[in-house]
Design a protein around this motif. Structure first.
Motif, PDB file in Angstrom:
ATOM      1  N   ARG A 252       9.380 106.953  73.791  1.00  0.00           N
ATOM      2  CA  ARG A 252       8.356 107.863  73.262  1.00  0.00           C
ATOM      3  C   ARG A 252       8.042 107.556  71.799  1.00  0.00           C
ATOM      4  NH1 ARG A 252       5.405 110.070  77.256  1.00  0.00           N
ATOM      5  NH2 ARG A 252       6.799 110.181  79.055  1.00  0.00           N
ATOM      6  N   GLY A 256       4.391 106.514  70.426  1.00  0.00           N
ATOM      7  CA  GLY A 256       3.749 107.252  69.344  1.00  0.00           C
ATOM      8  C   GLY A 256       3.332 106.391  68.177  1.00  0.00           C
ATOM      9  N   VAL A 368      -3.716 110.971  69.068  1.00  0.00           N
ATOM     10  CA  VAL A 368      -2.743 111.776  69.820  1.00  0.00           C
ATOM     11  C   VAL A 368      -3.411 112.798  70.734  1.00  0.00           C
ATOM     12  CG1 VAL A 368      -0.996 111.482  68.046  1.00  0.00           C
ATOM     13  CG2 VAL A 368      -2.475 113.485  67.963  1.00  0.00           C
ATOM     14  N   SER A 492       6.168 112.387  68.020  1.00  0.00           N
ATOM     15  CA  SER A 492       5.754 112.208  69.414  1.00  0.00           C
ATOM     16  C   SER A 492       6.922 112.460  70.357  1.00  0.00           C
ATOM     17  CB  SER A 492       5.210 110.793  69.627  1.00  0.00           C
ATOM     18  OG  SER A 492       4.040 110.579  68.883  1.00  0.00           O
ATOM     19  N   TRP A 496       7.145 115.468  73.078  1.00  0.00           N
ATOM     20  CA  TRP A 496       7.469 115.209  74.491  1.00  0.00           C
ATOM     21  C   TRP A 496       8.604 116.109  74.960  1.00  0.00           C
ATOM     22  CZ3 TRP A 496      12.125 113.496  76.525  1.00  0.00           C
ATOM     23  CH2 TRP A 496      12.107 113.179  77.883  1.00  0.00           C
ATOM     24  N   VAL A 543       0.718 115.552  65.025  1.00  0.00           N
ATOM     25  CA  VAL A 543       1.341 114.844  66.143  1.00  0.00           C
ATOM     26  C   VAL A 543       2.205 115.788  66.970  1.00  0.00           C
ATOM     27  CG1 VAL A 543       2.850 112.929  66.788  1.00  0.00           C
ATOM     28  CG2 VAL A 543       1.304 112.678  64.864  1.00  0.00           C
TER      29      VAL A 543
END
Length: 627
Positions: A252, A256, A368, A492, A496, A543
């Motif tokens: 992830r 990102g 994003v 990011s 998640w 983000v």
């Protein structure tokens, strides 16, 4: 406050002797010199590849299909090496307001603990990153037909470098007692988390408060860089309250940091450095002063207008303020403006200008949240004009007692000459906005054209840039870009983790059922992003929250561009709001005014921005009518 890139961009161009002294004073200077050279070369490689792609596509009509892949590989290596350089230079974004309140002895221990937390976070990611690279090595890139592992190995190399630099700083800057004590605290907390893990697995959403809110907040207060606060909170959440392997977090983070849209971030950062080093921004300020300086509140109008135009080149609030303040503050003082009022206008003017293309915040938001960059650039220009108007009205009212007795209108010849000098610089923001907003080229393509244009024009017409100065700018750009991109990667990963818990769906249901419909949701969003803007600065807030909030806005029928303008404006208001807002302290530093002195003066200006925010939220057409 310590801000990644909080020094004015022009300081990247300090003379070679001073730069050498600064570099030699850093604990990792000898280790980092070759790394800085490689990062500078990679930045040039990225620009060269993107320029080659632009020329081949638009001039020769023969697209080079492997350019994006090659640029993506170079970009990730640049980001990771830049992150290591930023650790060495202490340029990662962090909150130091509360750290300064701790007595000196306790502050030394907390600083050591913060450094060891950074080292611990990095160490915990090295093995998962190695596994991730090994998995990626079995894949082959589509265009270059090489192993994807060559690209992903940048993550492992960057983590090793960052770990070495963090440990070296901790050893050089801390006492043995503090090192042992800080290591014992970290080990003790890790063992406590492991022992409580069976219980934590059953707590559900409470783990969000414990790890993704509590751990992150405590680390922020301790002065741990924001990227590592996000990383530690997410690592602790995954390790102690789930059975998800950490390799997922690394993936992830990679995702990102690796969007092709983000390729324009380091190039626009470099563009801001070129703007400062060549004096192109000062030329714009001089032209605006010759045009408006003779009217009541004229210098305030010049300051706001200059921020508006200069922001259309640099994309950086710090660069904007550092360009405009030295050129205008002496004359404003002569006319009776109080330093605290000038700082208030400078800070809020920079917040106003943050939606002017090529705003880095808008580029990241588009990446994003999946919003059109061209649409954001077009709308951002109009929204900035609305905020410019409300600030100009307040400035005119504030200037009622301005001393104008010795002020004369500039002769037409002076206006003409300053326009002639500023014309090449004035062309650049319209070139950027027109090319992206008109769909002629992407933000990444335009960034390469703009930086080439600025370098050529700067060398030919504005005094040039020496090779040593240009190298210093490349290294500074790499460090700032690495700091920014590491925040994007860790934020990011944290976003998640939030979505995987189901929290985002619960939040969506709650927000959708708020009384008052879409406008209530808009006001709540504005408050949320103002608070986040105070604490986290713009990019991490975007983000972290955009992937959660934009789907809710869509459910309520809010246009994505309209919503983007509201949250970016709210976030910028928070960024400049004392006593925490980072941007406010940067403005005070640039203007050499005590924050205590300026704090009382900024509230009317923030109030004007709030009026503008309510207008923008209530009238969607301001954001969408020109799309």
């Amino acid at each position: 406050m310590q801000l990644a890139g909080s020094k004015p961009s022009a300081e990247a161009a300090i003379d070679a002797d001073t730069a050498a002294e600064v570099v030699d004073a850093r604990p990792g200077s000898r280790l980092m010199r070759p790394v800085e050279a490689v990062a500078a070369i990679l930045l040039l490689v990225v620009i060269g590849l993107l320029l080659a792609g632009v020329v081949s596509r638009y001039v020769l009509s023969l697209p080079i299909i492997w350019v994006d892949e090659a640029a993506s590989i170079s970009f990730l290596w640049l980001a990771m090496l830049g992150s290591a350089i930023a650790i060495d230079r202490n340029e990662h974004l962090r909150l130091t307001l509360f750290l300064g309140m701790i007595p000196e002895r306790g502050r030394a221990f907390v600083s050591t603990l913060a450094l060891l937390i950074v080292a611990t976070v990095i160490l915990s990611l090295i093995v998962p990153a190695y596994v991730y690279v090994r998995e990626e090595s079995f894949l082959t890139s589509a265009a270059l037909n090489i192993s994807v592992g060559y690209r992903a190995s940048a993550i492992v190399a960057g983590l090793f470098l960052m770990f070495a630099i963090a440990v070296l700083h901790a050893v050089r800057e801390s006492t043995l007692a503090n090192l042992v004590g800080a290591a014992a605290v970290i080990l003790g907390l890790a063992l406590l988390g492991w022992a409580l893990s069976p219980t934590l697995l059953t707590l559900g959403y409470a783990n969000i408060l414990i790890f993704l809110v509590g751990v992150v907040a405590v680390c922020l207060l301790m002065g741990v860089p924001i990227a590592f606060c996000f990383a530690l909170g997410t690592i602790a959440f995954i390790v102690f309250s789930t059975r998800v392997p950490l390799i997922v977090l690394v993936g992830r983070m990679d995702e990102g940091m690796s969007s092709l849209i983000l390729l324009s971030v380091p190039i626009f950062v470099l563009l801001g450095c070129v703007l400062d080093a060549t004096g192109m921004g000062r030329a714009i300020v001089n032209f605006m002063a010759s045009l408006l300086g003779h009217v009541k509140a004229g210098m305030s109008y010049v300051l706001l207008g200059s921020l508006f135009l200069v922001s259309g080149i640099s994309g950086s609030k710090v660069s904007d303020m550092a360009t405009v303040a030295p050129a205008l503050f002496p004359e404003m003082k002569r006319r009776g403006h109080k330093p605290r009022e000038m700082i208030a206008l400078l800070a809020t003017g920079a917040a106003m200008a943050d939606t002017v293309p090529p705003s880095i915040v808008l580029i990241v938001l588009g990446s994003v949240a999946g919003v059109s960059i061209a649409a954001l650039f077009t709308s951002g220009f109009i929204i900035a004009m609305v905020l410019l108007l409300v600030l100009a009205v307040l400035a005119r009212w504030k200037a009622a007692g301005e001393d104008m007795k010795d002020v004369r209108r500039a002769p037409l010849a002076v206006v003409r000459s300053t326009l002639l000098i500023a014309a090449p610089a004035l062309l650049l923001p319209f070139l950027i906005r027109g090319a992206v907003g008109g769909g002629i080229a992407t933000a990444t393509e335009v960034s390469t054209i703009a930086v080439l244009y600025a370098i050529v024009v700067g060398i030919v017409l504005y005094g040039g840039i020496s090779p040593r100065k240009f190298y210093a700018m490349l290294v500074e750009t790499a460090a700032l870009s690495g700091a920014i991109l590491l925040i994007l990667g860790t934020a990011s990963a944290m976003a998640w983790a939030l979505t995987q818990t189901g929290f985002a769906n619960q939040l969506a249901l709650f927000m959708t059922d708020l009384p008052g419909g879409w406008f209530t949701f808009m006001l709540v969003s504005a408050v949320v992003f103002m608070v986040l803007g105070c604490v986290l600065e713009g990019l991490p807030a975007i983000v972290l929250m955009a992937p959660i909030m934009f789907p809710i806005a869509a459910r309520l029928g809010i246009h994505d561009v309209h919503y983007a303008m509201v949250i970016v404006t709210a976030m910028n208001i928070g960024l400049m709001a004392p006593p925490i807002g980072i941007g406010f302290y940067i403005a005070c530093k640039i203007g050499n005014v005590s924050p205590d002195e300026a704090m009382g003066a900024i509230w009317p200006y923030l109030g004007a921005l709030l009026v503008g925010l309510v207008i923008i939220a209530a009238v969607p057409a301001l954001s969408t009518a020109y799309l």
